[in-house]
Design a protein around this motif. Structure first.
Motif, PDB file in Angstrom:
ATOM      1  N   VAL A 108      55.752 -91.101 -27.870  1.00 14.32           N
ATOM      2  CA  VAL A 108      56.651 -91.810 -26.965  1.00 14.32           C
ATOM      3  C   VAL A 108      57.785 -92.451 -27.746  1.00 14.32           C
ATOM      4  N   SER A 109      58.987 -92.275 -27.232  1.00 15.62           N
ATOM      5  CA  SER A 109      60.166 -92.937 -27.774  1.00 15.62           C
ATOM      6  C   SER A 109      60.707 -93.860 -26.690  1.00 15.62           C
ATOM      7  N   LYS A 110      60.893 -95.106 -27.029  1.00 21.49           N
ATOM      8  CA  LYS A 110      61.379 -96.102 -26.066  1.00 21.49           C
ATOM      9  C   LYS A 110      62.881 -95.924 -25.852  1.00 21.49           C
ATOM     10  N   VAL A 111      63.298 -95.831 -24.595  1.00 15.65           N
ATOM     11  CA  VAL A 111      64.710 -95.674 -24.255  1.00 15.65           C
ATOM     12  C   VAL A 111      65.282 -97.049 -23.910  1.00 15.65           C
ATOM     13  N   PRO A 112      66.276 -97.536 -24.660  1.00 19.34           N
ATOM     14  CA  PRO A 112      66.873 -98.835 -24.331  1.00 19.34           C
ATOM     15  C   PRO A 112      67.691 -98.751 -23.036  1.00 19.34           C
ATOM     16  N   GLN A 113      67.904 -99.876 -22.420  1.00 16.42           N
ATOM     17  CA  GLN A 113      68.586 -99.942 -21.121  1.00 16.42           C
ATOM     18  C   GLN A 113      69.958 -99.274 -21.151  1.00 16.42           C
ATOM     19  N   TRP A 118      56.084 -94.392 -13.708  1.00 17.87           N
ATOM     20  CA  TRP A 118      56.581 -94.425 -15.072  1.00 17.87           C
ATOM     21  C   TRP A 118      57.864 -93.602 -15.077  1.00 17.87           C
ATOM     22  N   VAL A 119      58.909 -94.140 -15.669  1.00 17.80           N
ATOM     23  CA  VAL A 119      60.229 -93.514 -15.640  1.00 17.80           C
ATOM     24  C   VAL A 119      60.484 -92.817 -16.978  1.00 17.80           C
ATOM     25  N   ILE A 120      60.614 -91.491 -16.928  1.00 22.96           N
ATOM     26  CA  ILE A 120      60.837 -90.665 -18.110  1.00 22.96           C
ATOM     27  C   ILE A 120      62.274 -90.160 -18.075  1.00 22.96           C
ATOM     28  N   LYS A 121      63.024 -90.454 -19.107  1.00 22.84           N
ATOM     29  CA  LYS A 121      64.426 -90.027 -19.177  1.00 22.84           C
ATOM     30  C   LYS A 121      64.557 -88.577 -19.634  1.00 22.84           C
ATOM     31  N   GLN A 122      63.731 -88.166 -20.607  1.00 24.27           N
ATOM     32  CA  GLN A 122      63.867 -86.825 -21.177  1.00 24.27           C
ATOM     33  C   GLN A 122      62.520 -86.392 -21.745  1.00 24.27           C
ATOM     34  N   HIS A 145      60.738 -89.471 -23.745  1.00 25.48           N
ATOM     35  CA  HIS A 145      61.679 -90.589 -23.849  1.00 25.48           C
ATOM     36  C   HIS A 145      61.411 -91.468 -22.630  1.00 25.48           C
ATOM     37  N   LEU A 146      60.742 -92.586 -22.855  1.00 29.51           N
ATOM     38  CA  LEU A 146      60.235 -93.446 -21.786  1.00 29.51           C
ATOM     39  C   LEU A 146      61.143 -94.648 -21.562  1.00 29.51           C
ATOM     40  N   CYS A 147      61.636 -94.792 -20.317  1.00 27.22           N
ATOM     41  CA  CYS A 147      62.445 -95.964 -19.954  1.00 27.22           C
ATOM     42  C   CYS A 147      61.551 -97.160 -19.664  1.00 27.22           C
ATOM     43  N   GLY A 148      60.431 -96.932 -19.042  1.00 25.13           N
ATOM     44  CA  GLY A 148      59.514 -98.013 -18.711  1.00 25.13           C
ATOM     45  C   GLY A 148      58.914 -97.798 -17.335  1.00 25.13           C
ATOM     46  N   GLU A 149      58.529 -98.903 -16.721  1.00 25.14           N
ATOM     47  CA  GLU A 149      57.908 -98.828 -15.406  1.00 25.14           C
ATOM     48  C   GLU A 149      58.927 -99.138 -14.322  1.00 25.14           C
TER      49      GLU A 149
END
Length: 177
Positions: free
Chosen positions: A96-101, A14-18, A25-29
């Motif tokens: 969780v906050s979704k981080v856009p690309q 799982w990729v966490i940006k911050q 702040h979750l980027c996704g998988e």
């Protein structure tokens, strides 16, 4: 079976940006592909210590990004995301906050905003409050007032006369600046 014996199955992360307080702040998988069994064990150990450095392939679109762009890469078994958007990690519940690309490669702080639709209640975006403050303070400190209008809008006679007068004052006697 053959892939397990001879192949190198990827490590799902799982990729966490911050990480902010109780918010991730979750980027996704993503996935990391080791070069062999020994490399896989080394990579898993580095991930658990938070020291992995190298490429991460995002599952959604296949982009390969450097791990240094992210705050954390969490092995699949160390992180769980509920259907209601609550994450479980390190024995704690996280919003969780979704981080856009577009923010995956952004090198600065993110802020979360409420969403009215979609899978997540929050979406992350770039924090531009510092830029906005500097622009406001710069405009106030030099006494200039910015005014925006249409490109073909004509200025008033008073503004034109003031601008022309300032220009005449900066020109030399022979018309040079």
């Amino acid at each position: 079976m053959w892939k397990r014996l001879f192949g190198k199955p990827p490590i799902h992360v799982w990729v966490i940006k911050q990480v902010d307080g109780d918010l991730l702040h979750l980027c996704g998988e993503g996935r990391i592909t080791p070069e062999g069994k020994r490399a896989r064990d080394d990579m898993l150990s580095a991930l658990k210590r938070g020291e992995y450095q190298g490429p991460v392939e995002m599952i959604d679109n296949g982009l390969v990004l450097n791990a240094r762009l992210f705050a954390a890469l969490l092995p699949d078994d160390a992180f769980r995301l509920d259907a209601d958007g609550i994450a479980h990690w390190q024995g704690q519940r996280w919003h969780v906050s979704k981080v856009p690309q577009r923010c995956w490669t952004y090198d600065g702080p993110l802020v979360a905003h409420t969403m009215t639709h979609g899978d997540f209640d929050l979406v992350s975006s770039e924090d531009v409050s510092g830029i906005r403050q500097r622009a406001t303070s710069d405009a106030q400190s030099d006494g200039r007032h910015l005014q925006f209008g249409a490109a073909d809008e004509l200025e008033g006679e008073a503004e034109f006369a003031a601008r022309w007068q300032r220009r005449r004052q900066t020109e030399g006697p022979d018309g040079d600046h």
